[in-house]
Design a protein around this motif. Structure first.
Motif, PDB file in Angstrom:
ATOM      1  N   PRO A 131       0.832  -1.202   0.000  1.00 61.25           N
ATOM      2  CA  PRO A 131       0.000   0.000   0.000  1.00 61.25           C
ATOM      3  C   PRO A 131       0.867   1.252   0.000  1.00 61.25           C
ATOM      4  O   PRO A 131       1.930   1.293   0.608  1.00 61.25           O
ATOM      5  N   THR A 132       0.393   2.275  -0.691  1.00 61.03           N
ATOM      6  CA  THR A 132       1.181   3.499  -0.812  1.00 61.03           C
ATOM      7  C   THR A 132       0.887   4.506   0.278  1.00 61.03           C
ATOM      8  O   THR A 132       1.668   5.397   0.516  1.00 61.03           O
ATOM      9  N   ASP A 133      -0.225   4.375   0.952  1.00 63.14           N
ATOM     10  CA  ASP A 133      -0.659   5.348   1.947  1.00 63.14           C
ATOM     11  C   ASP A 133      -0.588   4.710   3.337  1.00 63.14           C
ATOM     12  O   ASP A 133      -0.870   3.533   3.507  1.00 63.14           O
ATOM     13  N   THR A 134      -0.230   5.482   4.346  1.00 59.92           N
ATOM     14  CA  THR A 134      -0.147   4.975   5.718  1.00 59.92           C
ATOM     15  C   THR A 134      -1.503   4.463   6.186  1.00 59.92           C
ATOM     16  O   THR A 134      -1.582   3.425   6.837  1.00 59.92           O
ATOM     17  N   ASP A 135      -2.590   5.182   5.842  1.00 59.04           N
ATOM     18  CA  ASP A 135      -3.927   4.736   6.228  1.00 59.04           C
ATOM     19  C   ASP A 135      -4.271   3.404   5.585  1.00 59.04           C
ATOM     20  O   ASP A 135      -4.863   2.533   6.217  1.00 59.04           O
ATOM     21  N   GLU A 136      -3.892   3.228   4.317  1.00 53.21           N
ATOM     22  CA  GLU A 136      -4.142   1.962   3.632  1.00 53.21           C
ATOM     23  C   GLU A 136      -3.376   0.829   4.304  1.00 53.21           C
ATOM     24  O   GLU A 136      -3.897  -0.278   4.463  1.00 53.21           O
TER      25      GLU A 136
END
Length: 60
Positions: free
Chosen positions: A5-10
């Motif tokens: 995943p590219t996003d911390t939330d993801e």
């Protein structure tokens, strides 16, 4: 191998979902022409905004 995943939330959502947690907002279930609480299964009219049985309400 799956892409990271590219996003911390993801990444956090993936971590939680891999361990059985729900990461998407919960909404009312539909039962015929009524709303059904996803937590307790209570049946309510379409105008309901909160479960009168357990107090659950959908996330905005």
């Amino acid at each position: 191998m799956a892409s990271a995943p590219t996003d911390t939330d993801e990444l956090f959502d993936e971590f939680l979902s891999d361990r059985g947690h729900v990461t998407t907002p919960q909404r009312w279930d539909q039962s015929y022409n009524k709303k059904q609480c996803p937590d307790c299964g209570g049946i309510h009219d379409d105008a309901a905004t909160e479960c009168s049985v357990c107090g659950w309400h959908p996330e905005a």
